[in-house]
Scaffold this motif. Structure first.
Motif, PDB file in Angstrom:
ATOM      1  N   GLN A 177      17.766 -39.305 -11.252  1.00 27.25           N
ATOM      2  CA  GLN A 177      16.901 -39.159 -10.093  1.00 27.25           C
ATOM      3  C   GLN A 177      15.460 -39.020 -10.551  1.00 27.25           C
ATOM      4  OE1 GLN A 177      18.014 -36.091  -7.348  1.00 27.25           O
ATOM      5  NE2 GLN A 177      19.952 -37.052  -6.799  1.00 27.25           N
ATOM      6  N   CYS A 178      14.553 -39.588  -9.755  1.00 27.67           N
ATOM      7  CA  CYS A 178      13.142 -39.565 -10.124  1.00 27.67           C
ATOM      8  C   CYS A 178      12.317 -38.892  -9.019  1.00 27.67           C
ATOM      9  CB  CYS A 178      12.635 -40.982 -10.368  1.00 27.67           C
ATOM     10  SG  CYS A 178      11.070 -41.053 -11.275  1.00 27.67           S
ATOM     11  N   PHE A 179      11.077 -38.530  -9.372  1.00 25.37           N
ATOM     12  CA  PHE A 179      10.113 -37.947  -8.442  1.00 25.37           C
ATOM     13  C   PHE A 179      10.590 -36.611  -7.873  1.00 25.37           C
ATOM     14  CE2 PHE A 179      10.124 -42.674  -7.603  1.00 25.37           C
ATOM     15  CZ  PHE A 179       9.240 -42.954  -8.628  1.00 25.37           C
ATOM     16  N   ASN A 180      11.238 -35.822  -8.710  1.00 23.54           N
ATOM     17  CA  ASN A 180      11.720 -34.509  -8.276  1.00 23.54           C
ATOM     18  C   ASN A 180      11.360 -33.480  -9.350  1.00 23.54           C
ATOM     19  OD1 ASN A 180      13.006 -32.482  -6.876  1.00 23.54           O
ATOM     20  ND2 ASN A 180      15.037 -32.990  -7.665  1.00 23.54           N
ATOM     21  N   PHE A 181      10.037 -33.174  -9.412  1.00 24.89           N
ATOM     22  CA  PHE A 181       9.542 -32.338 -10.505  1.00 24.89           C
ATOM     23  C   PHE A 181       8.881 -31.057  -9.997  1.00 24.89           C
ATOM     24  CE2 PHE A 181       9.160 -36.768 -12.151  1.00 24.89           C
ATOM     25  CZ  PHE A 181      10.139 -36.670 -13.134  1.00 24.89           C
ATOM     26  N   GLY A 182       9.347 -30.551  -8.887  1.00 25.71           N
ATOM     27  CA  GLY A 182       8.691 -29.382  -8.303  1.00 25.71           C
ATOM     28  C   GLY A 182       9.163 -28.050  -8.827  1.00 25.71           C
ATOM     29  N   GLN A 183      10.137 -28.050  -9.735  1.00 24.69           N
ATOM     30  CA  GLN A 183      10.711 -26.783 -10.190  1.00 24.69           C
ATOM     31  C   GLN A 183       9.681 -25.867 -10.841  1.00 24.69           C
ATOM     32  OE1 GLN A 183      11.791 -29.804 -10.845  1.00 24.69           O
ATOM     33  NE2 GLN A 183      14.025 -29.994 -10.738  1.00 24.69           N
ATOM     34  N   ALA A 184       8.650 -26.458 -11.447  1.00 24.66           N
ATOM     35  CA  ALA A 184       7.635 -25.648 -12.134  1.00 24.66           C
ATOM     36  C   ALA A 184       6.852 -24.774 -11.164  1.00 24.66           C
ATOM     37  CB  ALA A 184       6.678 -26.560 -12.896  1.00 24.66           C
ATOM     38  N   LEU A 185       6.894 -25.103  -9.864  1.00 22.03           N
ATOM     39  CA  LEU A 185       6.169 -24.311  -8.874  1.00 22.03           C
ATOM     40  C   LEU A 185       6.744 -22.916  -8.704  1.00 22.03           C
ATOM     41  CD1 LEU A 185       5.547 -27.012  -6.115  1.00 22.03           C
ATOM     42  CD2 LEU A 185       3.875 -26.052  -7.716  1.00 22.03           C
ATOM     43  N   GLN A 186       7.893 -22.661  -9.285  1.00 25.05           N
ATOM     44  CA  GLN A 186       8.474 -21.328  -9.221  1.00 25.05           C
ATOM     45  C   GLN A 186       7.788 -20.373 -10.198  1.00 25.05           C
ATOM     46  OE1 GLN A 186      12.564 -22.303 -10.010  1.00 25.05           O
ATOM     47  NE2 GLN A 186      13.018 -22.801  -7.876  1.00 25.05           N
ATOM     48  N   LYS A 187       6.955 -20.907 -11.088  1.00 22.28           N
ATOM     49  CA  LYS A 187       6.216 -20.067 -12.021  1.00 22.28           C
ATOM     50  C   LYS A 187       4.903 -19.619 -11.383  1.00 22.28           C
ATOM     51  CE  LYS A 187       8.073 -22.515 -16.053  1.00 22.28           C
ATOM     52  NZ  LYS A 187       7.731 -23.286 -17.282  1.00 22.28           N
ATOM     53  N   PRO A 188       4.569 -18.325 -11.457  1.00 22.75           N
ATOM     54  CA  PRO A 188       3.342 -17.814 -10.826  1.00 22.75           C
ATOM     55  C   PRO A 188       2.069 -18.515 -11.310  1.00 22.75           C
ATOM     56  CG  PRO A 188       4.781 -16.009 -11.459  1.00 22.75           C
ATOM     57  CD  PRO A 188       5.386 -17.247 -12.035  1.00 22.75           C
ATOM     58  N   ALA A 189       1.988 -18.819 -12.607  1.00 22.25           N
ATOM     59  CA  ALA A 189       0.787 -19.461 -13.140  1.00 22.25           C
ATOM     60  C   ALA A 189       0.589 -20.852 -12.549  1.00 22.25           C
ATOM     61  CB  ALA A 189       0.872 -19.549 -14.667  1.00 22.25           C
ATOM     62  N   VAL A 190       1.689 -21.588 -12.396  1.00 18.68           N
ATOM     63  CA  VAL A 190       1.607 -22.933 -11.823  1.00 18.68           C
ATOM     64  C   VAL A 190       1.229 -22.856 -10.348  1.00 18.68           C
ATOM     65  CG1 VAL A 190       2.885 -25.054 -11.353  1.00 18.68           C
ATOM     66  CG2 VAL A 190       3.279 -23.817 -13.488  1.00 18.68           C
ATOM     67  N   THR A 192      -0.586 -20.527  -8.927  1.00 17.23           N
ATOM     68  CA  THR A 192      -2.006 -20.181  -8.863  1.00 17.23           C
ATOM     69  C   THR A 192      -2.883 -21.391  -9.133  1.00 17.23           C
ATOM     70  OG1 THR A 192      -1.521 -17.924  -9.608  1.00 17.23           O
ATOM     71  CG2 THR A 192      -3.798 -18.686  -9.815  1.00 17.23           C
ATOM     72  N   LEU A 193      -2.516 -22.190 -10.138  1.00 18.53           N
ATOM     73  CA  LEU A 193      -3.282 -23.394 -10.460  1.00 18.53           C
ATOM     74  C   LEU A 193      -3.306 -24.351  -9.280  1.00 18.53           C
ATOM     75  CD1 LEU A 193      -4.794 -25.183 -12.482  1.00 18.53           C
ATOM     76  CD2 LEU A 193      -2.571 -26.037 -13.267  1.00 18.53           C
ATOM     77  N   VAL A 258      -0.703 -26.085   0.132  1.00 19.45           N
ATOM     78  CA  VAL A 258      -0.787 -24.627   0.052  1.00 19.45           C
ATOM     79  C   VAL A 258       0.482 -24.007   0.637  1.00 19.45           C
ATOM     80  CG1 VAL A 258      -2.039 -22.586   0.865  1.00 19.45           C
ATOM     81  CG2 VAL A 258      -3.309 -24.619   0.124  1.00 19.45           C
ATOM     82  N   TYR A 259       0.900 -24.533   1.791  1.00 24.31           N
ATOM     83  CA  TYR A 259       2.139 -24.050   2.416  1.00 24.31           C
ATOM     84  C   TYR A 259       3.358 -24.454   1.586  1.00 24.31           C
ATOM     85  CZ  TYR A 259       5.995 -23.828   5.768  1.00 24.31           C
ATOM     86  OH  TYR A 259       7.195 -23.577   6.380  1.00 24.31           O
ATOM     87  N   TYR A 260       3.339 -25.678   1.070  1.00 21.63           N
ATOM     88  CA  TYR A 260       4.454 -26.188   0.271  1.00 21.63           C
ATOM     89  C   TYR A 260       4.684 -25.344  -0.978  1.00 21.63           C
ATOM     90  CZ  TYR A 260       6.673 -29.312  -3.171  1.00 21.63           C
ATOM     91  OH  TYR A 260       7.467 -29.844  -4.151  1.00 21.63           O
ATOM     92  N   VAL A 261       3.598 -25.015  -1.668  1.00 24.85           N
ATOM     93  CA  VAL A 261       3.714 -24.215  -2.891  1.00 24.85           C
ATOM     94  C   VAL A 261       4.233 -22.819  -2.583  1.00 24.85           C
ATOM     95  CG1 VAL A 261       2.391 -23.146  -4.766  1.00 24.85           C
ATOM     96  CG2 VAL A 261       1.947 -25.518  -4.128  1.00 24.85           C
ATOM     97  N   SER A 262       3.750 -22.240  -1.497  1.00 26.09           N
ATOM     98  CA  SER A 262       4.166 -20.875  -1.157  1.00 26.09           C
ATOM     99  C   SER A 262       5.617 -20.817  -0.691  1.00 26.09           C
ATOM    100  CB  SER A 262       3.253 -20.307  -0.068  1.00 26.09           C
ATOM    101  OG  SER A 262       3.382 -21.057   1.134  1.00 26.09           O
ATOM    102  N   GLU A 263       6.118 -21.903  -0.100  1.00 29.16           N
ATOM    103  CA  GLU A 263       7.468 -21.903   0.460  1.00 29.16           C
ATOM    104  C   GLU A 263       8.473 -22.672  -0.399  1.00 29.16           C
ATOM    105  OE1 GLU A 263       8.582 -20.349   3.244  1.00 29.16           O
ATOM    106  OE2 GLU A 263       6.608 -19.384   3.327  1.00 29.16           O
ATOM    107  N   TYR A 264       8.033 -23.198  -1.540  1.00 28.84           N
ATOM    108  CA  TYR A 264       8.924 -24.015  -2.350  1.00 28.84           C
ATOM    109  C   TYR A 264      10.187 -23.234  -2.740  1.00 28.84           C
ATOM    110  CZ  TYR A 264      10.758 -27.010  -5.992  1.00 28.84           C
ATOM    111  OH  TYR A 264      11.586 -27.824  -6.733  1.00 28.84           O
ATOM    112  N   GLY A 265      11.333 -23.891  -2.552  1.00 30.22           N
ATOM    113  CA  GLY A 265      12.610 -23.284  -2.894  1.00 30.22           C
ATOM    114  C   GLY A 265      13.343 -22.688  -1.721  1.00 30.22           C
TER     115      GLY A 265
END
Length: 309
Positions: A177-190, A192-193, A258-265
């Motif tokens: 599967q491709c284009f599914n790389f959002g897992q890193a958004l679970q890290k606080p530093a990512v 914030t960036l 902004v909403y996507y990052v805060s609600e990811y997962g």
């Protein structure tokens, strides 16, 4: 409409009867297929039209160099779009490897931010020229323009691309599967960036918009009701075209992100909606058609073929 967003949470990772190899609900897959097909066809036309139009401009102004760089940004991105179209159209597993998948996935983000940077530079140059209309910012030699452009590209790609490629999608283990790389958004530093980037883009556009309002009011104050007959007014309208492209293509995505990052997962549907917003950013590939539509029509009417230069 309820059925369109009727997808389970990430804990289940199963989508009733709309599951396919891409991991997207069927409605989202078709929507993305249509969007990227239109973007590829119209974006390619945009690049061809503007490449022909630029041949007739002998003056190597800062604006022309910015447009050339924008065409380069669009062209590089468009080279990766057919792979997205194939993936969504044939509903097949990704067979080109995870490394190439990351490149194709990154290009839509790189295209958005590079285009935004060159839009900002282009508008700042136009604002400076409008403040001092006696002096036009120009490169006196092609070599100087080439060096300046190369420095910008090297700084951007040299400072960001290697680190991004090394860390991007590192948590993705499924190479089918491709284009599914959002897992890193679970890290606080990512997270914030991402918040910082979204705020910078939105604030950057807002500052440019405020400058544009000031210039419009200044033209109104100077020429009064006759401003519509002045070249200065039409120059402001061209600036507004660029601001409008930036607003409709980039600002909604950054606001939603902004909403996507805060609600990811929390839910899977937000990931699919984010892909739609991300695809909309690529509509900036139509910028030069919108910006120079009237000039293109004049050239077609006068010469019968816009490339007869």
């Amino acid at each position: 409409m309820n059925r369109l967003f009727d997808v389970p949470t990430l804990s289940g990772m199963i989508i009733n009867n709309t599951t396919n190899h891409t991991g997207l609900p069927e409605d989202f897959r078709i929507t993305l297929l249509v969007l990227y097909t239109f973007i590829f066809l119209s974006g390619t036309l945009n690049v061809l039209l503007m490449s022909c139009m630029l041949q007739s401009q002998r003056r190597l102004s800062f604006t022309k160099v910015s447009v050339i760089n924008l065409i380069a940004v669009h062209s590089i991105f468009l080279l990766t779009v057919p792979f997205r179209i194939y993936y969504y159209a044939f509903n097949e597993t990704w067979i080109l490897g995870m490394y190439f998948c990351k490149i194709v996935s990154l290009m839509v983000h790189a295209h958005m931010y590079l285009a935004f940077i060159f839009y900002v530079f282009l508008l700042i140059v136009r604002y400076v020229e409008q403040c001092d209309q006696q002096h036009r910012l120009e490169f006196h030699r092609i070599l100087h323009a080439t060096i300046a452009s190369a420095v910008v590209w090297l700084v951007i790609f040299g400072s960001m691309f290697p680190a991004t490629m090394a860390r991007y999608g590192i948590a993705q283990n499924d190479s089918t599967q491709c284009f599914n790389f959002g897992q890193a958004l679970q890290k606080p530093a990512v997270k914030t960036l991402n918040y910082v980037i979204c705020i910078v883009v939105i604030m950057g556009w807002s500052v440019l918009a405020l400058f544009q309002v000031y210039f419009l009011l200044d033209v109104r104050k100077t020429f009064g009701k006759a401003m519509c007959q002045r070249q200065e007014f039409w120059a402001q309208l061209k600036n507004i075209v660029f601001l409008s492209i930036m607003f409709f293509c980039f600002v909604p995505y950054q606001g939603f992100r902004v909403y996507y990052v805060s609600e990811y997962g929390n839910t899977e549907k937000i990931i699919h909606i984010n892909e739609i917003f991300l695809a909309i950013t690529a509509f900036s590939c139509l910028d030069m058609i919108v910006f120079s539509g009237r000039d293109i029509c004049k050239r077609i009417n006068s010469s019968g073929w816009f490339c007869s230069l």
